[in-house]
Design a protein around this motif. Structure first.
Motif, PDB file in Angstrom:
ATOM      1  N   ALA A 112       0.827  -1.209   0.000  1.00 34.29           N
ATOM      2  CA  ALA A 112       0.000   0.000   0.000  1.00 34.29           C
ATOM      3  C   ALA A 112       0.863   1.261   0.000  1.00 34.29           C
ATOM      4  CB  ALA A 112      -0.931  -0.008   1.206  1.00 34.29           C
ATOM      5  N   LEU A 113       1.962   1.245   0.752  1.00 37.19           N
ATOM      6  CA  LEU A 113       2.851   2.406   0.795  1.00 37.19           C
ATOM      7  C   LEU A 113       3.478   2.656  -0.572  1.00 37.19           C
ATOM      8  CD1 LEU A 113       4.305   4.645   2.371  1.00 37.19           C
ATOM      9  CD2 LEU A 113       6.105   2.988   2.895  1.00 37.19           C
ATOM     10  N   TYR A 114       3.930   1.586  -1.231  1.00 44.27           N
ATOM     11  CA  TYR A 114       4.522   1.732  -2.566  1.00 44.27           C
ATOM     12  C   TYR A 114       3.495   2.270  -3.561  1.00 44.27           C
ATOM     13  CZ  TYR A 114       8.518  -0.962  -0.860  1.00 44.27           C
ATOM     14  OH  TYR A 114       9.620  -1.393  -0.167  1.00 44.27           O
ATOM     15  N   ALA A 115       2.233   1.835  -3.397  1.00 38.72           N
ATOM     16  CA  ALA A 115       1.168   2.322  -4.275  1.00 38.72           C
ATOM     17  C   ALA A 115       0.933   3.811  -4.047  1.00 38.72           C
ATOM     18  CB  ALA A 115      -0.113   1.532  -4.033  1.00 38.72           C
ATOM     19  N   LYS A 116       0.928   4.229  -2.788  1.00 43.60           N
ATOM     20  CA  LYS A 116       0.726   5.644  -2.459  1.00 43.60           C
ATOM     21  C   LYS A 116       1.873   6.495  -2.989  1.00 43.60           C
ATOM     22  CE  LYS A 116       0.027   8.838   1.386  1.00 43.60           C
ATOM     23  NZ  LYS A 116       0.027   9.002   2.865  1.00 43.60           N
ATOM     24  N   GLN A 117       3.117   5.981  -2.852  1.00 40.57           N
ATOM     25  CA  GLN A 117       4.279   6.733  -3.301  1.00 40.57           C
ATOM     26  C   GLN A 117       4.351   6.850  -4.823  1.00 40.57           C
ATOM     27  OE1 GLN A 117       7.457   4.559  -1.364  1.00 40.57           O
ATOM     28  NE2 GLN A 117       7.448   5.895   0.421  1.00 40.57           N
ATOM     29  N   SER A 118       3.679   5.935  -5.521  1.00 40.64           N
ATOM     30  CA  SER A 118       3.724   5.956  -6.984  1.00 40.64           C
ATOM     31  C   SER A 118       2.571   6.736  -7.615  1.00 40.64           C
ATOM     32  CB  SER A 118       3.701   4.517  -7.524  1.00 40.64           C
ATOM     33  OG  SER A 118       2.438   3.904  -7.286  1.00 40.64           O
ATOM     34  N   GLU A 119       1.699   7.309  -6.775  1.00 41.81           N
ATOM     35  CA  GLU A 119       0.515   8.011  -7.288  1.00 41.81           C
ATOM     36  C   GLU A 119       0.865   9.130  -8.263  1.00 41.81           C
ATOM     37  OE1 GLU A 119      -1.583   9.331  -3.856  1.00 41.81           O
ATOM     38  OE2 GLU A 119      -2.662   7.443  -3.578  1.00 41.81           O
ATOM     39  N   ASN A 120       1.921   9.874  -7.970  1.00 34.30           N
ATOM     40  CA  ASN A 120       2.278  11.031  -8.786  1.00 34.30           C
ATOM     41  C   ASN A 120       3.417  10.752  -9.770  1.00 34.30           C
ATOM     42  OD1 ASN A 120       0.367  12.668  -7.403  1.00 34.30           O
ATOM     43  ND2 ASN A 120       1.826  12.961  -5.731  1.00 34.30           N
ATOM     44  N   ASP A 123       5.108   8.482 -15.215  1.00 38.66           N
ATOM     45  CA  ASP A 123       4.767   7.379 -16.115  1.00 38.66           C
ATOM     46  C   ASP A 123       3.566   6.618 -15.544  1.00 38.66           C
ATOM     47  OD1 ASP A 123       4.572   5.283 -17.841  1.00 38.66           O
ATOM     48  OD2 ASP A 123       6.614   4.538 -17.553  1.00 38.66           O
ATOM     49  N   PRO A 124       2.396   6.709 -16.206  1.00 43.77           N
ATOM     50  CA  PRO A 124       1.189   6.041 -15.689  1.00 43.77           C
ATOM     51  C   PRO A 124       1.366   4.533 -15.498  1.00 43.77           C
ATOM     52  CG  PRO A 124       0.630   7.525 -17.494  1.00 43.77           C
ATOM     53  CD  PRO A 124       2.121   7.444 -17.451  1.00 43.77           C
ATOM     54  N   LYS A 125       2.228   3.908 -16.299  1.00 42.46           N
ATOM     55  CA  LYS A 125       2.438   2.461 -16.207  1.00 42.46           C
ATOM     56  C   LYS A 125       3.116   2.069 -14.898  1.00 42.46           C
ATOM     57  CE  LYS A 125       2.715   1.704 -21.196  1.00 42.46           C
ATOM     58  NZ  LYS A 125       3.578   1.245 -22.312  1.00 42.46           N
ATOM     59  N   LYS A 126       3.822   3.020 -14.284  1.00 40.43           N
ATOM     60  CA  LYS A 126       4.545   2.727 -13.050  1.00 40.43           C
ATOM     61  C   LYS A 126       3.751   3.094 -11.801  1.00 40.43           C
ATOM     62  CE  LYS A 126       9.192   2.790 -14.963  1.00 40.43           C
ATOM     63  NZ  LYS A 126      10.575   3.294 -14.836  1.00 40.43           N
ATOM     64  N   ARG A 127       2.519   3.560 -12.002  1.00 42.79           N
ATOM     65  CA  ARG A 127       1.654   3.835 -10.862  1.00 42.79           C
ATOM     66  C   ARG A 127       0.983   2.538 -10.429  1.00 42.79           C
ATOM     67  NH1 ARG A 127      -1.213   8.989 -13.753  1.00 42.79           N
ATOM     68  NH2 ARG A 127       0.661  10.264 -13.980  1.00 42.79           N
ATOM     69  N   LYS A 128       1.156   2.193  -9.159  1.00 43.59           N
ATOM     70  CA  LYS A 128       0.645   0.922  -8.657  1.00 43.59           C
ATOM     71  C   LYS A 128      -0.733   1.080  -8.035  1.00 43.59           C
ATOM     72  CE  LYS A 128       5.313  -0.733  -7.898  1.00 43.59           C
ATOM     73  NZ  LYS A 128       6.326  -1.193  -6.940  1.00 43.59           N
ATOM     74  N   LYS A 129      -1.517   0.020  -8.139  1.00 41.58           N
ATOM     75  CA  LYS A 129      -2.888   0.039  -7.624  1.00 41.58           C
ATOM     76  C   LYS A 129      -2.894  -0.191  -6.122  1.00 41.58           C
ATOM     77  CE  LYS A 129      -7.393  -2.123  -8.348  1.00 41.58           C
ATOM     78  NZ  LYS A 129      -8.117  -3.220  -9.041  1.00 41.58           N
ATOM     79  N   MET A 130      -3.676   0.611  -5.412  1.00 44.53           N
ATOM     80  CA  MET A 130      -3.812   0.467  -3.964  1.00 44.53           C
ATOM     81  C   MET A 130      -4.560  -0.826  -3.645  1.00 44.53           C
ATOM     82  SD  MET A 130      -3.149   1.868  -0.976  1.00 44.53           S
ATOM     83  CE  MET A 130      -2.814   3.608  -1.254  1.00 44.53           C
ATOM     84  N   PRO A 131      -4.018  -1.671  -2.760  1.00 48.13           N
ATOM     85  CA  PRO A 131      -4.724  -2.919  -2.407  1.00 48.13           C
ATOM     86  C   PRO A 131      -6.040  -2.646  -1.690  1.00 48.13           C
ATOM     87  CG  PRO A 131      -2.821  -2.567  -0.973  1.00 48.13           C
ATOM     88  CD  PRO A 131      -2.745  -1.531  -2.038  1.00 48.13           C
ATOM     89  N   GLU A 132      -6.935  -3.626  -1.726  1.00 48.13           N
ATOM     90  CA  GLU A 132      -8.257  -3.471  -1.114  1.00 48.13           C
ATOM     91  C   GLU A 132      -8.168  -3.280   0.401  1.00 48.13           C
ATOM     92  OE1 GLU A 132     -10.884  -6.623  -2.174  1.00 48.13           O
ATOM     93  OE2 GLU A 132     -10.719  -6.256  -4.324  1.00 48.13           O
ATOM     94  N   ARG A 133      -7.193  -3.930   1.022  1.00 53.61           N
ATOM     95  CA  ARG A 133      -7.019  -3.813   2.484  1.00 53.61           C
ATOM     96  C   ARG A 133      -5.633  -3.222   2.755  1.00 53.61           C
ATOM     97  NH1 ARG A 133      -8.643  -9.617   4.870  1.00 53.61           N
ATOM     98  NH2 ARG A 133      -8.751  -8.432   6.825  1.00 53.61           N
ATOM     99  N   PRO A 134      -5.515  -1.899   2.652  1.00 50.44           N
ATOM    100  CA  PRO A 134      -4.200  -1.258   2.741  1.00 50.44           C
ATOM    101  C   PRO A 134      -3.539  -1.311   4.115  1.00 50.44           C
ATOM    102  CG  PRO A 134      -5.942   0.389   2.671  1.00 50.44           C
ATOM    103  CD  PRO A 134      -6.598  -0.929   2.419  1.00 50.44           C
TER     104      PRO A 134
END
Length: 198
Positions: A112-120, A123-134
């Motif tokens: 979840a932290l890696y997903a949050k850090q990749s939000e901005n 490259d859209p391909k490197k943005r990770k999806k936030m898990p359902e249970r972060p």
């Protein structure tokens, strides 16, 4: 089982019996090529690992230095969580108890932290999806953090190995076959604390 084998590209038809000898030679080369490639890759990794460079991605608590891809720097978002996990372990809490405490306090999991850090990330391909249970930590993730010697500021290479290029399973390497390099990145955990937790 009376199965007819046809390989169009190789001109093989088991019913005609042609190409059997050639197929055997081709199979020999098909076996040799990945084995030879695996040997070359192992040599490169061995040279890199014995030189003191990291062989994998930085663990939770660190991130790659933008100025030097072979150097790790402290991840200011994750390092305090690593310290807290070790402090809780010192206080006598088990992995499952620590996981429930982190979940209760709504601490983002590694993914979840890696997903949050990749939000901005540009490259859209490197943005990770936030898990359902972060915030859902599991005990095994906590154990993985508590066992990482790298948090004391060292590099530990060749911790695992594979018997063959055909096997994906990694086996634990004996301590005498591992290579440890001290003070390769800033320490998050003191050596005495790490030793006590082990």
């Amino acid at each position: 089982n009376n199965v007819r084998f046809i390989a169009v590209n190789d001109g093989v038809d088991s019913e005609r019996g042609d190409g059997d000898g050639f197929a055997a030679i081709r199979n020999l080369f098909n076996e040799w090529y990945p084995r030879d490639t695996s040997k070359k890759v192992r040599v490169v990794f061995r040279q890199k690992g014995t030189s003191g460079k990291h062989l994998g991605k930085p663990p939770y608590g660190y991130r790659t230095d933008p100025a030097d891809k072979d150097h790790w720097i402290i991840d200011e978002d994750a390092a305090p969580v690593v310290k807290r996990i070790f402090d809780l372990a010192i206080d006598g809490k088990g992995p499952e108890q620590i996981a429930r405490i982190l979940e209760k306090d709504k601490v983002l999991t590694t993914k979840a932290l890696y997903a949050k850090q990749s939000e901005n990330h540009p490259d859209p391909k490197k943005r990770k999806k936030m898990p359902e249970r972060p915030y859902h930590w599991i005990g095994q993730s906590v154990v993985g953090i508590l066992e990482r010697m790298e948090y004391t500021g060292c590099t530990c290479n060749f911790k695992t190995y594979s018997k063959s290029h055909k096997l994906k399973k990694r086996l634990h390497n004996a301590p005498e076959n591992q290579r440890i390099f001290l003070n390769t990145q800033p320490a998050i955990i003191e050596e005495q604390v790490f030793a006590r937790v082990q």
